[in-house]
Design a protein around this motif. Sequence first.
Motif, short mmCIF file in Angstrom:
data_model
loop_
_atom_site.label_atom_id
_atom_site.label_comp_id
_atom_site.label_asym_id
_atom_site.label_seq_id
_atom_site.Cartn_x
_atom_site.Cartn_y
_atom_site.Cartn_z
N ALA A 81 0.84 -1.21 0.00
CA ALA A 81 0.00 0.00 0.00
C ALA A 81 0.87 1.26 0.00
O ALA A 81 1.75 1.43 0.84
N GLY A 82 0.64 2.12 -0.97
CA GLY A 82 1.35 3.39 -1.04
C GLY A 82 2.75 3.32 -1.61
O GLY A 82 3.42 4.36 -1.73
N LYS A 83 3.23 2.14 -2.00
CA LYS A 83 4.60 2.02 -2.52
C LYS A 83 4.66 2.51 -3.96
O LYS A 83 3.96 1.99 -4.83
N ARG A 84 5.56 3.46 -4.22
CA ARG A 84 5.67 4.07 -5.53
C ARG A 84 6.84 3.50 -6.33
O ARG A 84 7.41 4.16 -7.19
N THR A 85 7.21 2.28 -6.05
CA THR A 85 8.26 1.59 -6.79
C THR A 85 7.63 0.53 -7.69
O THR A 85 6.50 0.09 -7.42
N PRO A 86 8.31 0.10 -8.75
CA PRO A 86 7.78 -1.00 -9.56
C PRO A 86 7.58 -2.26 -8.72
O PRO A 86 8.34 -2.51 -7.79
N ILE A 87 6.58 -3.05 -9.07
CA ILE A 87 6.29 -4.24 -8.28
C ILE A 87 7.47 -5.21 -8.25
O ILE A 87 7.71 -5.86 -7.23
N LYS A 88 8.25 -5.26 -9.32
CA LYS A 88 9.40 -6.16 -9.28
C LYS A 88 10.39 -5.74 -8.20
O LYS A 88 10.88 -6.56 -7.43
N ILE A 115 1.15 -9.94 -14.36
CA ILE A 115 1.38 -8.59 -13.87
C ILE A 115 2.67 -8.06 -14.46
O ILE A 115 3.71 -8.72 -14.42
N SER A 116 2.62 -6.86 -15.00
CA SER A 116 3.82 -6.24 -15.56
C SER A 116 4.82 -5.92 -14.45
O SER A 116 4.43 -5.38 -13.41
N PRO A 117 6.10 -6.20 -14.67
CA PRO A 117 7.11 -5.85 -13.67
C PRO A 117 7.27 -4.35 -13.48
O PRO A 117 7.83 -3.90 -12.49
N GLN A 118 6.75 -3.58 -14.45
CA GLN A 118 6.86 -2.13 -14.37
C GLN A 118 5.66 -1.48 -13.66
O GLN A 118 5.69 -0.28 -13.37
N ARG A 119 4.66 -2.25 -13.35
CA ARG A 119 3.48 -1.70 -12.68
C ARG A 119 3.86 -1.20 -11.30
O ARG A 119 4.63 -1.85 -10.57
#
Length: 279
Positions: free
Chosen positions: A153-160, A186-190
């Motif tokens: 929650a709230g993390k502004r980094t890519p999911i990878k 899921i895209s690693p860049q999301r």
Amino acid sequence: MPELPEVETVMRGLRARLEGRVLRRVMAHRPDLRWPLPRDLAERMTGARVTGFRRRAKYILMRLDNGWSVLLHLGMSGRMLLGPAGRNELAPHEHLEMETDDGWRVGFVDPRRFGSVDLIATEAEDTHRLLAGLGPEPLDAAFNVAGLNAALAGKRTPIKAALLDQKIVAGLGNIYVCEALFRAGISPQRLASSVPGARAARLVPAIKETLRDAIAAGGSSLRDYVQPDGELGYFQHAWRVYGHEGEPCPACPGPPACGGVRRIVQSGRSTFYCPRTQR
């Protein structure tokens, strides 16, 4: 670097041979690896009986009956050699050797010396500086959708990048994050903050399934990694996207209908994904 499935496979191999055995001889052949070895390492290990093993993230803990646990980390190039005792010459870059009361020998080989060996009081394992603060084990029940939702929650980094953060989930590495994200679509860049909810509900089981499949295959053999008995792991033959740049992924036709598996660099590491099926 060996990832969680490789470390789990090594731990299981050591447990099968060492659990219940007495370490009749232990020799350290250098004073340090990545960090200095405990000065009394060999003294505290010699004569102790191995009572069990535990893996925490990418670390192996060998528990002894004298109240100590030996922490082992394979680093970039470390591996364990297992075979009958009686061999006089050391393998190249063999820094620690152990012999058991039933005639077996284990050697810790680490050419690049990024591995580590330490002693911890068994009751205080989780307070060690390398283990304190680690997130949940991905194969444990504690790693679940609700927990992942809260962590992202709230993390502004890519999911990878978020999944490689050991405080969010312990032990995941580059290869298996790529593979799990593909399975989850899921895209690693999301952005990580956009994953909680339906995507997290797909991602948690995808991570668990990917790791279980890799462990069942003995891990992935990359350069230095082999199992303790010398066998290679085979999961690299089941990679769906990792290392398959430009090839069709299992879920789409690939070129020319689409661009196939794409490789990008994130935080200095190669990421492989299918832009058509991973959103």
